[in-house]
Write an enzyme that holds these catalytic residues in place. Structure first.
Site, PDB file in Angstrom:
ATOM      1  N   TYR A   1       0.845  -1.201   0.000  1.00  0.00           N
ATOM      2  CA  TYR A   1       0.000   0.000   0.000  1.00  0.00           C
ATOM      3  C   TYR A   1       0.882   1.253   0.000  1.00  0.00           C
ATOM      4  O   TYR A   1       0.640   2.202  -0.755  1.00  0.00           O
ATOM      5  CB  TYR A   1      -0.919  -0.024   1.225  1.00  0.00           C
ATOM      6  CG  TYR A   1      -1.908   1.120   1.323  1.00  0.00           C
ATOM      7  CD1 TYR A   1      -3.083   1.125   0.575  1.00  0.00           C
ATOM      8  CD2 TYR A   1      -1.678   2.195   2.189  1.00  0.00           C
ATOM      9  CE1 TYR A   1      -4.005   2.173   0.677  1.00  0.00           C
ATOM     10  CE2 TYR A   1      -2.589   3.243   2.301  1.00  0.00           C
ATOM     11  CZ  TYR A   1      -3.748   3.233   1.546  1.00  0.00           C
ATOM     12  OH  TYR A   1      -4.649   4.270   1.656  1.00  0.00           O
TER      13      TYR A   1
ATOM     14  N   LYS B   1       1.003   4.100  -2.883  1.00  0.00           N
ATOM     15  CA  LYS B   1       0.688   5.505  -2.595  1.00  0.00           C
ATOM     16  C   LYS B   1       1.877   6.429  -2.910  1.00  0.00           C
ATOM     17  O   LYS B   1       1.690   7.559  -3.370  1.00  0.00           O
ATOM     18  CB  LYS B   1       0.244   5.650  -1.134  1.00  0.00           C
ATOM     19  CG  LYS B   1      -1.129   5.026  -0.864  1.00  0.00           C
ATOM     20  CD  LYS B   1      -2.176   5.583  -1.816  1.00  0.00           C
ATOM     21  CE  LYS B   1      -3.598   5.281  -1.410  1.00  0.00           C
ATOM     22  NZ  LYS B   1      -4.583   5.804  -2.371  1.00  0.00           N
TER      23      LYS B   1
ATOM     24  N   THR C   1      -8.465   8.615   8.631  1.00  0.00           N
ATOM     25  CA  THR C   1      -9.746   9.271   8.353  1.00  0.00           C
ATOM     26  C   THR C   1     -10.876   8.252   8.488  1.00  0.00           C
ATOM     27  O   THR C   1     -10.738   7.112   8.022  1.00  0.00           O
ATOM     28  CB  THR C   1      -9.730   9.831   6.910  1.00  0.00           C
ATOM     29  OG1 THR C   1      -8.532  10.594   6.719  1.00  0.00           O
ATOM     30  CG2 THR C   1     -10.930  10.726   6.658  1.00  0.00           C
TER      31      THR C   1
HETATM   32  N1  LIG Z   1      -9.537   6.550   5.114  1.00  0.00           N
HETATM   33  C1  LIG Z   1      -8.246   6.725   5.351  1.00  0.00           C
HETATM   34  O1  LIG Z   1      -7.789   6.721   6.514  1.00  0.00           O
HETATM   35  C2  LIG Z   1      -7.299   6.945   4.195  1.00  0.00           C
HETATM   36  C3  LIG Z   1      -5.981   7.299   4.489  1.00  0.00           C
HETATM   37  C4  LIG Z   1      -5.100   7.511   3.439  1.00  0.00           C
HETATM   38  C5  LIG Z   1      -5.528   7.383   2.134  1.00  0.00           C
HETATM   39  N2  LIG Z   1      -6.817   7.021   1.880  1.00  0.00           N
HETATM   40  C6  LIG Z   1      -7.210   6.896   0.481  1.00  0.00           C
HETATM   41  O2  LIG Z   1      -8.369   7.658   0.233  1.00  0.00           O
HETATM   42  C7  LIG Z   1      -9.034   7.129  -0.915  1.00  0.00           C
HETATM   43  C8  LIG Z   1     -10.526   7.035  -0.618  1.00  0.00           C
HETATM   44  O3  LIG Z   1     -10.731   6.023   0.364  1.00  0.00           O
HETATM   45  P1  LIG Z   1     -11.796   6.187   1.541  1.00  0.00           P
HETATM   46  O4  LIG Z   1     -11.031   6.225   2.803  1.00  0.00           O
HETATM   47  O5  LIG Z   1     -12.753   7.246   1.231  1.00  0.00           O
HETATM   48  O6  LIG Z   1     -12.441   4.710   1.474  1.00  0.00           O
HETATM   49  P2  LIG Z   1     -13.897   4.193   1.087  1.00  0.00           P
HETATM   50  O7  LIG Z   1     -13.800   2.712   1.154  1.00  0.00           O
HETATM   51  O8  LIG Z   1     -14.932   4.865   1.916  1.00  0.00           O
HETATM   52  O9  LIG Z   1     -14.084   4.671  -0.433  1.00  0.00           O
HETATM   53  C9  LIG Z   1     -13.351   4.077  -1.476  1.00  0.00           C
HETATM   54  C10 LIG Z   1     -14.290   3.787  -2.639  1.00  0.00           C
HETATM   55  O10 LIG Z   1     -13.486   3.313  -3.739  1.00  0.00           O
HETATM   56  C11 LIG Z   1     -14.194   2.293  -4.374  1.00  0.00           C
HETATM   57  N3  LIG Z   1     -13.248   1.444  -5.088  1.00  0.00           N
HETATM   58  C12 LIG Z   1     -12.323   0.597  -4.562  1.00  0.00           C
HETATM   59  N4  LIG Z   1     -11.645  -0.026  -5.524  1.00  0.00           N
HETATM   60  C13 LIG Z   1     -12.134   0.443  -6.706  1.00  0.00           C
HETATM   61  C14 LIG Z   1     -11.827   0.181  -8.056  1.00  0.00           C
HETATM   62  N5  LIG Z   1     -10.889  -0.704  -8.395  1.00  0.00           N
HETATM   63  N6  LIG Z   1     -12.509   0.854  -9.008  1.00  0.00           N
HETATM   64  C15 LIG Z   1     -13.487   1.750  -8.688  1.00  0.00           C
HETATM   65  N7  LIG Z   1     -13.817   2.032  -7.405  1.00  0.00           N
HETATM   66  C16 LIG Z   1     -13.152   1.379  -6.430  1.00  0.00           C
HETATM   67  C17 LIG Z   1     -14.906   1.553  -3.252  1.00  0.00           C
HETATM   68  O11 LIG Z   1     -16.003   0.775  -3.745  1.00  0.00           O
HETATM   69  C18 LIG Z   1     -15.328   2.704  -2.350  1.00  0.00           C
HETATM   70  O12 LIG Z   1     -16.633   3.156  -2.662  1.00  0.00           O
HETATM   71  C19 LIG Z   1      -8.361   5.778  -1.217  1.00  0.00           C
HETATM   72  O13 LIG Z   1      -7.471   5.940  -2.298  1.00  0.00           O
HETATM   73  C20 LIG Z   1      -7.577   5.496   0.047  1.00  0.00           C
HETATM   74  O14 LIG Z   1      -6.466   4.669  -0.196  1.00  0.00           O
HETATM   75  C21 LIG Z   1      -7.716   6.802   2.872  1.00  0.00           C
END
Ligand SMILES: NC(=O)c1ccc[n+]([C@@H]2O[C@H](COP(=O)([O-])OP(=O)(O)OC[C@H]3O[C@@H](n4cnc5c(N)ncnc54)[C@H](O)[C@@H]3O)[C@@H](O)[C@H]2O)c1
Length: 249
Positions: free
Chosen positions: A150, A154, A182
Protein backbone atom coordinates in the site's frame (compact mmCIF):
# COMPACT_ATOMS: atom_id res chain seq x y z
CA UNK A 1 -20.68 28.92 -5.18
CA UNK A 2 -17.12 27.82 -5.98
CA UNK A 3 -18.17 25.12 -8.46
CA UNK A 4 -21.10 26.77 -10.26
CA UNK A 5 -21.68 25.13 -13.68
CA UNK A 6 -18.69 22.83 -13.12
CA UNK A 7 -18.68 19.02 -13.35
CA UNK A 8 -16.56 16.81 -11.08
CA UNK A 9 -15.57 13.31 -12.28
CA UNK A 10 -14.81 11.29 -9.13
CA UNK A 11 -13.73 7.66 -8.85
CA UNK A 12 -14.47 5.85 -5.61
CA UNK A 13 -17.28 8.39 -5.37
CA UNK A 14 -19.87 6.16 -3.71
CA UNK A 15 -18.19 6.31 -0.29
CA UNK A 16 -15.87 8.15 2.07
CA UNK A 17 -13.58 10.91 0.80
CA UNK A 18 -14.82 10.72 -2.81
CA UNK A 19 -18.46 11.01 -1.78
CA UNK A 20 -17.77 13.84 0.69
CA UNK A 21 -16.01 15.75 -2.11
CA UNK A 22 -18.95 15.20 -4.49
CA UNK A 23 -21.31 16.45 -1.74
CA UNK A 24 -19.27 19.60 -1.26
CA UNK A 25 -18.92 20.30 -5.00
CA UNK A 26 -22.69 19.94 -5.53
CA UNK A 27 -23.41 22.08 -2.45
CA UNK A 28 -21.25 24.75 -4.14
CA UNK A 29 -23.29 24.72 -7.36
CA UNK A 30 -21.60 21.92 -9.33
CA UNK A 31 -22.63 18.48 -10.54
CA UNK A 32 -20.83 15.17 -10.04
CA UNK A 33 -20.15 12.00 -11.98
CA UNK A 34 -19.89 9.31 -9.33
CA UNK A 35 -17.82 6.37 -10.57
CA UNK A 36 -17.50 3.25 -8.45
CA UNK A 37 -17.22 -0.54 -8.71
CA UNK A 38 -20.90 -1.12 -8.10
CA UNK A 39 -23.46 0.63 -10.32
CA UNK A 40 -26.26 0.58 -7.73
CA UNK A 41 -24.07 2.20 -5.05
CA UNK A 42 -22.84 4.81 -7.55
CA UNK A 43 -26.38 5.60 -8.66
CA UNK A 44 -27.83 5.79 -5.17
CA UNK A 45 -25.02 8.16 -4.08
CA UNK A 46 -25.65 10.33 -7.16
CA UNK A 47 -29.42 10.34 -6.53
CA UNK A 48 -28.86 12.56 -3.47
CA UNK A 49 -26.73 15.06 -5.40
CA UNK A 50 -28.51 17.54 -7.70
CA UNK A 51 -27.82 17.04 -11.42
CA UNK A 52 -25.42 14.16 -10.80
CA UNK A 53 -25.09 10.67 -12.30
CA UNK A 54 -23.62 7.33 -11.19
CA UNK A 55 -21.50 5.05 -13.39
CA UNK A 56 -19.76 1.71 -12.83
CA UNK A 57 -16.08 1.17 -13.62
CA UNK A 58 -13.19 -0.73 -12.10
CA UNK A 59 -10.35 1.82 -12.32
CA UNK A 60 -7.87 -1.02 -12.86
CA UNK A 61 -9.58 -1.62 -16.23
CA UNK A 62 -8.37 1.07 -18.65
CA UNK A 63 -11.18 0.41 -21.16
CA UNK A 64 -13.81 0.72 -18.43
CA UNK A 65 -12.33 4.07 -17.33
CA UNK A 66 -12.33 5.31 -20.94
CA UNK A 67 -15.99 4.26 -21.29
CA UNK A 68 -16.95 6.03 -18.04
CA UNK A 69 -15.24 9.25 -19.18
CA UNK A 70 -17.05 9.05 -22.54
CA UNK A 71 -20.41 8.42 -20.81
CA UNK A 72 -19.79 11.33 -18.43
CA UNK A 73 -19.12 13.84 -21.20
CA UNK A 74 -22.04 12.51 -23.24
CA UNK A 75 -24.51 12.76 -20.34
CA UNK A 76 -23.32 15.91 -18.54
CA UNK A 77 -21.62 17.65 -21.47
CA UNK A 78 -18.34 18.50 -19.77
CA UNK A 79 -15.72 17.60 -17.15
CA UNK A 80 -13.95 20.42 -15.30
CA UNK A 81 -12.51 18.72 -12.22
CA UNK A 82 -11.26 15.21 -11.51
CA UNK A 83 -10.72 13.36 -8.24
CA UNK A 84 -9.06 9.92 -8.45
CA UNK A 85 -10.05 8.54 -5.04
CA UNK A 86 -10.81 4.86 -5.75
CA UNK A 87 -8.75 2.57 -3.57
CA UNK A 88 -8.62 -0.22 -1.03
CA UNK A 89 -6.40 -0.92 1.97
CA UNK A 90 -4.78 -4.28 2.68
CA UNK A 91 -2.05 -4.91 5.18
CA UNK A 92 0.31 -7.73 6.17
CA UNK A 93 3.99 -8.71 6.11
CA UNK A 94 5.58 -9.04 2.65
CA UNK A 95 5.76 -12.83 3.00
CA UNK A 96 1.94 -12.91 2.73
CA UNK A 97 1.90 -11.11 -0.62
CA UNK A 98 2.10 -13.08 -3.85
CA UNK A 99 2.54 -11.33 -7.20
CA UNK A 100 -1.20 -11.44 -8.04
CA UNK A 101 -2.16 -9.64 -4.84
CA UNK A 102 0.67 -7.12 -5.26
CA UNK A 103 -0.31 -6.47 -8.89
CA UNK A 104 -3.90 -5.78 -7.87
CA UNK A 105 -2.75 -3.22 -5.29
CA UNK A 106 -0.56 -1.46 -7.88
CA UNK A 107 -3.10 -1.75 -10.72
CA UNK A 108 -5.95 -0.20 -8.70
CA UNK A 109 -3.94 2.64 -7.16
CA UNK A 110 -1.18 3.55 -9.63
CA UNK A 111 -2.80 2.04 -12.75
CA UNK A 112 -6.24 3.41 -11.83
CA UNK A 113 -4.96 6.91 -11.12
CA UNK A 114 -2.94 6.79 -14.36
CA UNK A 115 -6.00 5.74 -16.45
CA UNK A 116 -8.28 8.34 -14.89
CA UNK A 117 -5.73 11.10 -15.58
CA UNK A 118 -4.93 9.78 -19.07
CA UNK A 119 -8.56 9.81 -20.22
CA UNK A 120 -9.68 13.05 -18.57
CA UNK A 121 -6.62 15.24 -19.22
CA UNK A 122 -7.29 15.74 -22.98
CA UNK A 123 -10.84 16.89 -22.16
CA UNK A 124 -9.64 19.38 -19.54
CA UNK A 125 -6.86 20.65 -21.83
CA UNK A 126 -9.34 21.12 -24.68
CA UNK A 127 -11.51 23.36 -22.49
CA UNK A 128 -8.41 25.43 -21.68
CA UNK A 129 -8.58 24.94 -17.91
CA UNK A 130 -9.36 22.44 -15.20
CA UNK A 131 -7.86 20.60 -12.27
CA UNK A 132 -7.08 17.10 -11.07
CA UNK A 133 -6.51 15.84 -7.52
CA UNK A 134 -5.05 12.41 -6.85
CA UNK A 135 -5.07 10.64 -3.47
CA UNK A 136 -1.90 9.29 -1.86
CA UNK A 137 -1.60 8.65 1.89
CA UNK A 138 0.73 9.44 4.75
CA UNK A 139 1.85 5.83 4.12
CA UNK A 140 3.68 7.20 1.06
CA UNK A 141 6.08 9.10 3.36
CA UNK A 142 6.11 7.32 6.72
CA UNK A 143 6.48 3.68 7.74
CA UNK A 144 4.21 2.13 10.36
CA UNK A 145 4.46 -1.61 9.78
CA UNK A 146 2.92 -4.30 7.54
CA UNK A 147 2.20 -1.72 4.88
CA UNK A 148 4.77 -2.24 2.08
CA UNK A 149 2.48 -2.73 -0.99
CA UNK A 150 0.00 0.00 0.00
CA UNK A 151 2.84 2.41 0.90
CA UNK A 152 4.59 1.67 -2.41
CA UNK A 153 1.35 2.21 -4.35
CA UNK A 154 0.69 5.51 -2.60
CA UNK A 155 4.28 6.74 -3.07
CA UNK A 156 3.79 5.89 -6.74
CA UNK A 157 0.73 8.13 -6.88
CA UNK A 158 2.63 11.05 -5.36
CA UNK A 159 5.40 10.58 -7.97
CA UNK A 160 2.90 10.18 -10.81
CA UNK A 161 1.25 13.45 -9.79
CA UNK A 162 4.51 15.40 -9.78
CA UNK A 163 5.47 14.07 -13.24
CA UNK A 164 2.00 14.56 -14.74
CA UNK A 165 1.89 18.15 -13.55
CA UNK A 166 4.38 19.24 -16.26
CA UNK A 167 2.48 17.44 -19.02
CA UNK A 168 -0.79 19.02 -17.92
CA UNK A 169 0.47 22.61 -17.93
CA UNK A 170 -0.27 25.31 -18.83
CA UNK A 171 -4.02 24.66 -18.94
CA UNK A 172 -4.52 22.12 -16.16
CA UNK A 173 -3.35 21.92 -12.55
CA UNK A 174 -2.61 18.53 -10.93
CA UNK A 175 -2.18 18.14 -7.18
CA UNK A 176 -2.22 15.31 -4.67
CA UNK A 177 -3.75 15.01 -1.20
CA UNK A 178 -2.22 12.61 1.32
CA UNK A 179 -4.78 11.77 4.01
CA UNK A 180 -3.86 10.53 7.44
CA UNK A 181 -6.24 8.43 9.56
CA UNK A 182 -9.75 9.27 8.35
CA UNK A 183 -13.11 7.74 9.30
CA UNK A 184 -14.50 6.21 6.07
CA UNK A 185 -15.78 2.92 4.69
CA UNK A 186 -12.15 1.83 4.31
CA UNK A 187 -11.18 2.29 7.96
CA UNK A 188 -14.51 1.33 9.59
CA UNK A 189 -13.91 -2.47 9.52
CA UNK A 190 -10.38 -1.99 10.93
CA UNK A 191 -11.68 0.27 13.72
CA UNK A 192 -14.44 -2.21 14.58
CA UNK A 193 -11.94 -5.08 14.64
CA UNK A 194 -9.47 -3.25 16.90
CA UNK A 195 -11.93 -1.43 19.13
CA UNK A 196 -15.00 -3.67 19.21
CA UNK A 197 -17.17 -0.64 18.42
CA UNK A 198 -16.70 2.58 16.49
CA UNK A 199 -16.20 4.79 19.55
CA UNK A 200 -13.37 2.61 20.92
CA UNK A 201 -11.92 2.12 17.42
CA UNK A 202 -11.78 5.86 16.80
CA UNK A 203 -10.21 6.40 20.21
CA UNK A 204 -7.47 3.80 19.60
CA UNK A 205 -6.64 5.14 16.13
CA UNK A 206 -6.97 8.77 17.22
CA UNK A 207 -4.44 8.34 20.06
CA UNK A 208 -1.57 8.19 17.53
CA UNK A 209 -2.58 11.56 16.04
CA UNK A 210 -1.26 14.78 17.70
CA UNK A 211 -4.78 16.24 17.38
CA UNK A 212 -5.97 13.21 19.39
CA UNK A 213 -8.64 12.21 16.88
CA UNK A 214 -9.15 10.84 13.40
CA UNK A 215 -10.07 13.10 10.50
CA UNK A 216 -13.48 13.17 8.84
CA UNK A 217 -14.20 12.66 5.15
CA UNK A 218 -15.61 16.22 5.10
CA UNK A 219 -12.27 17.60 6.36
CA UNK A 220 -10.46 15.81 3.54
CA UNK A 221 -13.07 17.06 1.06
CA UNK A 222 -12.43 20.65 2.19
CA UNK A 223 -8.72 20.35 1.33
CA UNK A 224 -9.46 18.58 -1.97
CA UNK A 225 -12.06 21.18 -2.98
CA UNK A 226 -9.57 23.97 -2.24
CA UNK A 227 -7.02 22.38 -4.59
CA UNK A 228 -9.66 21.65 -7.25
CA UNK A 229 -11.09 25.17 -7.13
CA UNK A 230 -9.92 28.45 -8.63
CA UNK A 231 -8.86 29.48 -5.10
CA UNK A 232 -5.76 27.34 -5.77
CA UNK A 233 -5.19 28.83 -9.23
CA UNK A 234 -1.38 29.15 -8.80
CA UNK A 235 -0.81 25.78 -7.08
CA UNK A 236 0.22 22.71 -9.06
CA UNK A 237 2.40 19.62 -8.65
CA UNK A 238 2.05 19.66 -4.86
CA UNK A 239 1.14 17.02 -2.31
CA UNK A 240 -0.88 18.38 0.61
CA UNK A 241 -0.73 16.23 3.74
CA UNK A 242 -3.99 16.33 5.75
CA UNK A 243 -3.31 14.26 8.85
CA UNK A 244 -3.93 16.17 12.11
CA UNK A 245 -0.16 16.56 12.50
CA UNK A 246 0.72 12.85 12.49
CA UNK A 247 3.68 13.12 10.13
CA UNK A 248 5.33 16.04 11.93
CA UNK A 249 6.20 13.80 14.88
N1 LIG B 1 -9.54 6.55 5.11
C1 LIG B 1 -8.25 6.72 5.35
O1 LIG B 1 -7.79 6.72 6.51
C2 LIG B 1 -7.30 6.94 4.19
C3 LIG B 1 -5.98 7.30 4.49
C4 LIG B 1 -5.10 7.51 3.44
C5 LIG B 1 -5.53 7.38 2.13
N2 LIG B 1 -6.82 7.02 1.88
C6 LIG B 1 -7.21 6.90 0.48
O2 LIG B 1 -8.37 7.66 0.23
C7 LIG B 1 -9.03 7.13 -0.91
C8 LIG B 1 -10.53 7.04 -0.62
O3 LIG B 1 -10.73 6.02 0.36
P1 LIG B 1 -11.80 6.19 1.54
O4 LIG B 1 -11.03 6.23 2.80
O5 LIG B 1 -12.75 7.25 1.23
O6 LIG B 1 -12.44 4.71 1.47
P2 LIG B 1 -13.90 4.19 1.09
O7 LIG B 1 -13.80 2.71 1.15
O8 LIG B 1 -14.93 4.87 1.92
O9 LIG B 1 -14.08 4.67 -0.43
C9 LIG B 1 -13.35 4.08 -1.48
C10 LIG B 1 -14.29 3.79 -2.64
O10 LIG B 1 -13.49 3.31 -3.74
C11 LIG B 1 -14.19 2.29 -4.37
N3 LIG B 1 -13.25 1.44 -5.09
C12 LIG B 1 -12.32 0.60 -4.56
N4 LIG B 1 -11.65 -0.03 -5.52
C13 LIG B 1 -12.13 0.44 -6.71
C14 LIG B 1 -11.83 0.18 -8.06
N5 LIG B 1 -10.89 -0.70 -8.39
N6 LIG B 1 -12.51 0.85 -9.01
C15 LIG B 1 -13.49 1.75 -8.69
N7 LIG B 1 -13.82 2.03 -7.41
C16 LIG B 1 -13.15 1.38 -6.43
C17 LIG B 1 -14.91 1.55 -3.25
O11 LIG B 1 -16.00 0.78 -3.74
C18 LIG B 1 -15.33 2.70 -2.35
O12 LIG B 1 -16.63 3.16 -2.66
C19 LIG B 1 -8.36 5.78 -1.22
O13 LIG B 1 -7.47 5.94 -2.30
C20 LIG B 1 -7.58 5.50 0.05
O14 LIG B 1 -6.47 4.67 -0.20
C21 LIG B 1 -7.72 6.80 2.87
Amino acid sequence: MLFENRVLFVTGGASGIGLATAERVTAEGGRAVIVDLDLERARSAAANLPGSIGLAANVADDDAVAAAVAAATEQLGRIDHVLAAAGHAEFGPVAEWDSTRLSRMLEVHIGGTFSVCKHTLPILKATGRGSIVTIASTAAFTANGNNVPYGAAKAGIAGLTRQLCLEALPEVRVNCVAPGRTVTGMTTPIMLERGGDMEQGERIFGEKVPMRRMGTAAELAAAICFLLSDDASFITGQTLVVDGGETIT
